[in-house]
Structure formats: structure tokens, C-alpha cells
Design a protein around this motif. Structure first.
Motif, PDB file in Angstrom:
ATOM      1  N   PHE A 116       0.368  -1.067  -0.129  1.00 16.73           N
ATOM      2  CA  PHE A 116      -0.117   0.053   0.028  1.00 16.73           C
ATOM      3  C   PHE A 116       0.564   1.189  -0.173  1.00 16.73           C
ATOM      4  CE2 PHE A 116      -2.620  -3.065   2.544  1.00 16.73           C
ATOM      5  CZ  PHE A 116      -4.146  -2.902   1.694  1.00 16.73           C
ATOM      6  N   ARG A 117       0.566   2.309  -0.710  1.00 18.98           N
ATOM      7  CA  ARG A 117       1.341   3.847  -1.148  1.00 18.98           C
ATOM      8  C   ARG A 117       0.951   4.220   0.249  1.00 18.98           C
ATOM      9  NH1 ARG A 117      -1.181   3.749  -6.135  1.00 18.98           N
ATOM     10  NH2 ARG A 117      -2.424   5.102  -5.443  1.00 18.98           N
ATOM     11  N   VAL A 118       0.328   4.204   1.261  1.00 21.31           N
ATOM     12  CA  VAL A 118      -0.148   5.204   2.376  1.00 21.31           C
ATOM     13  C   VAL A 118      -0.839   4.402   3.252  1.00 21.31           C
ATOM     14  CG1 VAL A 118      -0.588   7.134   1.128  1.00 21.31           C
ATOM     15  CG2 VAL A 118      -2.519   5.428   1.791  1.00 21.31           C
ATOM     16  N   ALA A 119      -0.599   4.960   4.753  1.00 23.95           N
ATOM     17  CA  ALA A 119      -0.864   3.517   5.458  1.00 23.95           C
ATOM     18  C   ALA A 119      -2.193   4.058   6.319  1.00 23.95           C
ATOM     19  CB  ALA A 119       0.039   3.786   7.219  1.00 23.95           C
ATOM     20  N   LEU A 120      -2.970   5.466   5.274  1.00 26.79           N
ATOM     21  CA  LEU A 120      -4.527   5.433   5.713  1.00 26.79           C
ATOM     22  C   LEU A 120      -5.173   6.242   5.030  1.00 26.79           C
ATOM     23  CD1 LEU A 120      -6.644   6.454   7.877  1.00 26.79           C
ATOM     24  CD2 LEU A 120      -5.653   8.960   8.102  1.00 26.79           C
ATOM     25  N   ASP A 121      -6.068   5.992   4.056  1.00 27.92           N
ATOM     26  CA  ASP A 121      -6.292   5.847   3.163  1.00 27.92           C
ATOM     27  C   ASP A 121      -7.754   6.841   3.532  1.00 27.92           C
ATOM     28  OD1 ASP A 121      -8.236   6.629   0.093  1.00 27.92           O
ATOM     29  OD2 ASP A 121      -6.077   4.261  -0.112  1.00 27.92           O
ATOM     30  N   ARG A 122      -8.144   7.811   2.462  1.00 24.80           N
ATOM     31  CA  ARG A 122      -9.004   8.637   2.993  1.00 24.80           C
ATOM     32  C   ARG A 122     -11.127   8.699   1.464  1.00 24.80           C
ATOM     33  NH1 ARG A 122      -7.123  11.932   7.237  1.00 24.80           N
ATOM     34  NH2 ARG A 122      -7.654  11.246   8.616  1.00 24.80           N
ATOM     35  N   SER A 123     -10.294   8.137   0.523  1.00 22.71           N
ATOM     36  CA  SER A 123     -10.563   8.374  -0.668  1.00 22.71           C
ATOM     37  C   SER A 123     -11.837   7.192  -0.714  1.00 22.71           C
ATOM     38  CB  SER A 123      -9.579   7.319  -2.134  1.00 22.71           C
ATOM     39  OG  SER A 123     -10.188   6.678  -3.648  1.00 22.71           O
ATOM     40  N   PRO A 124     -13.248   8.404  -1.288  1.00 20.52           N
ATOM     41  CA  PRO A 124     -14.688   7.450  -1.322  1.00 20.52           C
ATOM     42  C   PRO A 124     -14.449   6.375  -2.205  1.00 20.52           C
ATOM     43  CG  PRO A 124     -14.180  10.287  -1.068  1.00 20.52           C
ATOM     44  CD  PRO A 124     -12.555   9.848  -1.764  1.00 20.52           C
ATOM     45  N   LEU A 125     -13.711   5.994  -3.209  1.00 22.58           N
ATOM     46  CA  LEU A 125     -13.703   4.895  -4.367  1.00 22.58           C
ATOM     47  C   LEU A 125     -13.288   4.038  -3.440  1.00 22.58           C
ATOM     48  CD1 LEU A 125     -14.497   4.020  -7.281  1.00 22.58           C
ATOM     49  CD2 LEU A 125     -12.097   4.404  -7.888  1.00 22.58           C
ATOM     50  N   VAL A 126     -12.058   4.237  -2.509  1.00 24.99           N
ATOM     51  CA  VAL A 126     -11.685   2.978  -2.031  1.00 24.99           C
ATOM     52  C   VAL A 126     -11.710   2.647  -1.092  1.00 24.99           C
ATOM     53  CG1 VAL A 126      -9.528   2.201  -0.468  1.00 24.99           C
ATOM     54  CG2 VAL A 126      -9.020   3.463  -2.701  1.00 24.99           C
ATOM     55  N   GLY A 127     -13.372   3.242  -0.301  1.00 26.96           N
ATOM     56  CA  GLY A 127     -14.293   2.828   0.767  1.00 26.96           C
ATOM     57  C   GLY A 127     -15.211   2.374   0.287  1.00 26.96           C
ATOM     58  N   GLN A 128     -15.725   3.026  -1.214  1.00 25.10           N
ATOM     59  CA  GLN A 128     -16.968   2.345  -1.697  1.00 25.10           C
ATOM     60  C   GLN A 128     -16.568   0.617  -2.254  1.00 25.10           C
ATOM     61  OE1 GLN A 128     -17.964   4.217  -5.319  1.00 25.10           O
ATOM     62  NE2 GLN A 128     -19.296   2.716  -5.917  1.00 25.10           N
ATOM     63  N   ARG A 129     -15.028   0.531  -2.957  1.00 30.49           N
ATOM     64  CA  ARG A 129     -15.583  -0.905  -3.475  1.00 30.49           C
ATOM     65  C   ARG A 129     -14.936  -1.915  -1.950  1.00 30.49           C
ATOM     66  NH1 ARG A 129     -12.214   0.216  -8.998  1.00 30.49           N
ATOM     67  NH2 ARG A 129     -14.077   0.999  -9.650  1.00 30.49           N
ATOM     68  N   TYR A 130     -13.917  -0.899  -0.747  1.00 29.44           N
ATOM     69  CA  TYR A 130     -14.542  -2.472   0.366  1.00 29.44           C
ATOM     70  C   TYR A 130     -15.405  -2.593   0.155  1.00 29.44           C
ATOM     71  CZ  TYR A 130     -13.074  -3.678   4.751  1.00 29.44           C
ATOM     72  OH  TYR A 130     -13.486  -4.421   6.120  1.00 29.44           O
ATOM     73  N   ARG A 131     -16.491  -1.560   1.086  1.00 28.18           N
ATOM     74  CA  ARG A 131     -17.850  -1.941   1.927  1.00 28.18           C
ATOM     75  C   ARG A 131     -18.277  -2.893   0.611  1.00 28.18           C
ATOM     76  NH1 ARG A 131     -18.918   1.081   5.445  1.00 28.18           N
ATOM     77  NH2 ARG A 131     -17.821   2.715   6.153  1.00 28.18           N
ATOM     78  N   ALA A 132     -18.144  -3.207  -0.469  1.00 27.62           N
ATOM     79  CA  ALA A 132     -18.670  -4.212  -1.337  1.00 27.62           C
ATOM     80  C   ALA A 132     -17.990  -5.406  -1.355  1.00 27.62           C
ATOM     81  CB  ALA A 132     -18.925  -3.420  -2.613  1.00 27.62           C
ATOM     82  N   LEU A 133     -17.104  -5.337  -1.298  1.00 28.48           N
ATOM     83  CA  LEU A 133     -16.363  -6.615  -1.137  1.00 28.48           C
ATOM     84  C   LEU A 133     -16.054  -7.453   0.416  1.00 28.48           C
ATOM     85  CD1 LEU A 133     -13.998  -8.875  -1.532  1.00 28.48           C
ATOM     86  CD2 LEU A 133     -11.920  -6.804  -0.574  1.00 28.48           C
ATOM     87  N   PHE A 134     -15.986  -6.433   1.141  1.00 23.76           N
ATOM     88  CA  PHE A 134     -16.119  -7.171   2.891  1.00 23.76           C
ATOM     89  C   PHE A 134     -18.184  -7.401   2.902  1.00 23.76           C
ATOM     90  CE2 PHE A 134     -17.618  -7.286   7.504  1.00 23.76           C
ATOM     91  CZ  PHE A 134     -16.431  -7.872   7.923  1.00 23.76           C
ATOM     92  N   TYR A 135     -18.304  -6.565   2.647  1.00 22.52           N
ATOM     93  CA  TYR A 135     -20.577  -7.059   2.040  1.00 22.52           C
ATOM     94  C   TYR A 135     -20.568  -8.329   1.007  1.00 22.52           C
ATOM     95  CZ  TYR A 135     -25.324  -7.499   1.737  1.00 22.52           C
ATOM     96  OH  TYR A 135     -26.319  -8.457   1.298  1.00 22.52           O
ATOM     97  N   ASP A 136     -19.705  -8.948   0.457  1.00 25.48           N
ATOM     98  CA  ASP A 136     -20.022  -9.829   0.099  1.00 25.48           C
ATOM     99  C   ASP A 136     -19.554 -11.386   0.402  1.00 25.48           C
ATOM    100  OD1 ASP A 136     -21.324  -8.984  -2.457  1.00 25.48           O
ATOM    101  OD2 ASP A 136     -19.972  -8.684  -4.120  1.00 25.48           O
ATOM    102  N   LEU A 137     -17.779 -10.460   0.354  1.00 25.48           N
ATOM    103  CA  LEU A 137     -17.695 -11.805   1.640  1.00 25.48           C
ATOM    104  C   LEU A 137     -18.715 -11.968   2.899  1.00 25.48           C
ATOM    105  CD1 LEU A 137     -14.025 -10.541   1.540  1.00 25.48           C
ATOM    106  CD2 LEU A 137     -14.501 -12.264   0.855  1.00 25.48           C
TER     107      LEU A 137
END
Length: 278
Positions: A116-137
Motif C-alpha cells: 500500500f502506498r499510504v497507511a491511511l486512505d480516505r478515498s471515497p472510491l477505495v471505501g466504496q469498493r472495500y465495503r462492496a468486497l466485505f459485504y460480498d465476503l
């Protein structure tokens, strides 16, 4: 480290090399430690002090923490309790998927895995895709859909693909499309579809979505719903439709149908007006 009675761990049954963790109103403190896996997650409520890569961060709702293998880090709630979800992903598997994404972006592989390039990410896109991934898992949907979600997350978190335009679908990609349509009840495997197209998994997902508007798993579900509408209008029983189209059960069919059409199959069937009745 305080014992965290409110934390729950779960190994994914879809991708066994992924572990899920959910903490609800936790007051646990985590002293400096590291993991062999990639770990990343999102804060749902509360605030905490997060230290990674020799830097302190004050994190709160919506923030995404990203921890590379062997990163020594700590995380402690500032006041009261906090809630969050985390994923722990095998570094070898992550590296393989990263290489497929990066090969499309820059024409070659780099190393075993990209940090990872950063230790803390506040990108809305990254957050959106994380939530979609976690939900499906968490929902244990099909492997094809979960792998698609993970590729989407990797693309957002580790680097954007190039904007090259794919000019025309290859005959092999058309065959993958036909394979999906020929048997909508089959549990298709991403690896097999990619091998049939002679592409990497990521290349297939990107090319298929480019031409057909949806990734394979979503396209397949869309096709099932379209066929279900025809069958409902023809008077078929809902249970028979669910079985014929390969849904796990009638409830699964009803949920998916309502997601797409905004009404239940029963409502759709009972409110459909035939042309002869108008």
C-alpha cells in the motif's frame, strides 16, 4: 492488549485465504505488532490513534487503514469504544492478483507484491469498493463475484489502470459470453472463463465489462432475471423458476429479482397486464 469480547473472526468459505474480522463497540487496545498478511479495513464508529510506518494518525468513521505484511503497527481507541471491520488477505494471493492488474496498467510485472502506498486512505472510491468486497465476503456470494470485487479494490487502492481502448471483442471473449448464456444455471469459475478467453482473470473482467456493460457474475444474474420475467409472464410457478434458473432457493431468487425490478416476483406476475387484457 485487552481482551476484545466484541470481536468476531471468520474465515471466508469462498476465498479460504481471506479472513474477516468485525469489532462492535470494542474497547480493545492493540500494542505494536505485525501480520504476515495484508490487512485493511474501515472504521464504522468511534475514534482511535493508529500508528504505522513511524507516523501517528487520528482515525474516525469512514477512514480506511491499510497495513502491509510485516508493518509494525498499533491501534488504540481514544475515548470509549469503536467499531470497525477488517480483512486479512494472504500476501501471495494478493500479489498474484496485483500482478494481473498492474500488467494491464504498465505492461509488466514488478515484484512479489506491491505495498500500500499510504497507511491511511480516505478515498471515497477505495471505501466504496472495500465495503462492496466485505459485504460480498460476509454474505458468502459466489467466488466469481467476490474475485471481481477484490480486483476492483486492488485497482482502486494500488493504482489505476491505463485508459487504452479495446477496439473489438476477440472471438475468445465472444465464446466466454456464449458460455455464460448457454448455461445460466452453472457455477462458472473465473479461472476457467479466463483460460477460455486466453486472458488473465483481470483482463477478462475488464474486457467483458467493456463490451457487455457488466462483469460476468453481474451479467449472468441480469440474464437470469430477464429470463425469469419471461417465465413469470408465461405463468410459471415461482419455485419452478428459481429451480430452473439455478438459484440456491426461492428466497435467493426473490431477493435478486427485487434488487433488479424493485418488486417481488409474485407482485410482478400478478400485476402484469397482458396485451389482450388492455
Amino acid at each position: 492488549m485487552k481482551k476484545d469480547a466484541s470481536a468476531h473472526f471468520k474465515q471466508s468459505t469462498v476465498l479460504p485465504w481471506v479472513e474477516l474480522r468485525v469489532a462492535n463497540q470494542s474497547n480493545a487496545c492493540y500494542q505494536a505488532h505485525s501480520h504476515d498478511e495484508f490487512s485493511f479495513g474501515i472504521i464504522d464508529s468511534g475514534r482511535a490513534e493508529y500508528r504505522n510506518r513511524h507516523t501517528n494518525h487520528h482515525i474516525g468513521q469512514g477512514d480506511i487503514v491499510t497495513i502491509n505484511p510485516a508493518d509494525v503497527h498499533s491501534c488504540n481507541p481514544e475515548r470509549g469504544t469503536w467499531s470497525y471491520s477488517m480483512l486479512f488477505v494472504d500476501s501471495g494471493q494478493m500479489g498474484q492478483m496485483q500482478q494481473e492488474v498492474m500488467a494491464c496498467s504498465d505492461g509488466g510485472h514488478r515484484q512479489d507484491y506491491l505495498p500500500f502506498r499510504v497507511a491511511l486512505d480516505r478515498s471515497p472510491l477505495v471505501g466504496q469498493r472495500y465495503r462492496a468486497l466485505f459485504y460480498d465476503l460476509q454474505a458468502e456470494v459466489g467466488a466469481l463475484e467476490v474475485q471481481t470485487r477484490l480486483f476492483d479494490f486492488i485497482e482502486a487502492a494500488f493504482g489505476q489502470r491505463s485508459d487504452e481502448t479495446i477496439k473489438a471483442p476477440s472471438p475468445r471473449l465472444k465464446r466466454v459470453h456464449e458460455t455464460l448464456l448457454d448455461d445460466v444455471t452453472r457455477v462458472h469459475q473465473l479461472e476457467q472463463l479466463a483460460a477460455e478467453a486466453q486472458m488473465s482473470r483481470y483482463q477478462l473482467l475488464r474486457a467483458f465489462k467493456h463490451y457487455y456493460g457488466l462483469p460476468p457474475h453481474a451479467y449472468l444474474m441480469d440474464e437470469k432475471i430477464k429470463r425469469a420475467k419471461v417465465m413469470l409472464k408465461s405463468g410459471h410457478q415461482i419455485a419452478d423458476i428459481a429451480h430452473t434458473l439455478g438459484f440456491s432457493d426461492q428466497a435467493h431468487f426473490q431477493r435478486q429479482f427485487k434488487k433488479k425490478i424493485a418488486v417481488t416476483p409474485k407482485y410482478y406476475q400478478s400485476h402484469f397486464i397482458k396485451l389482450g387484457d388492455v
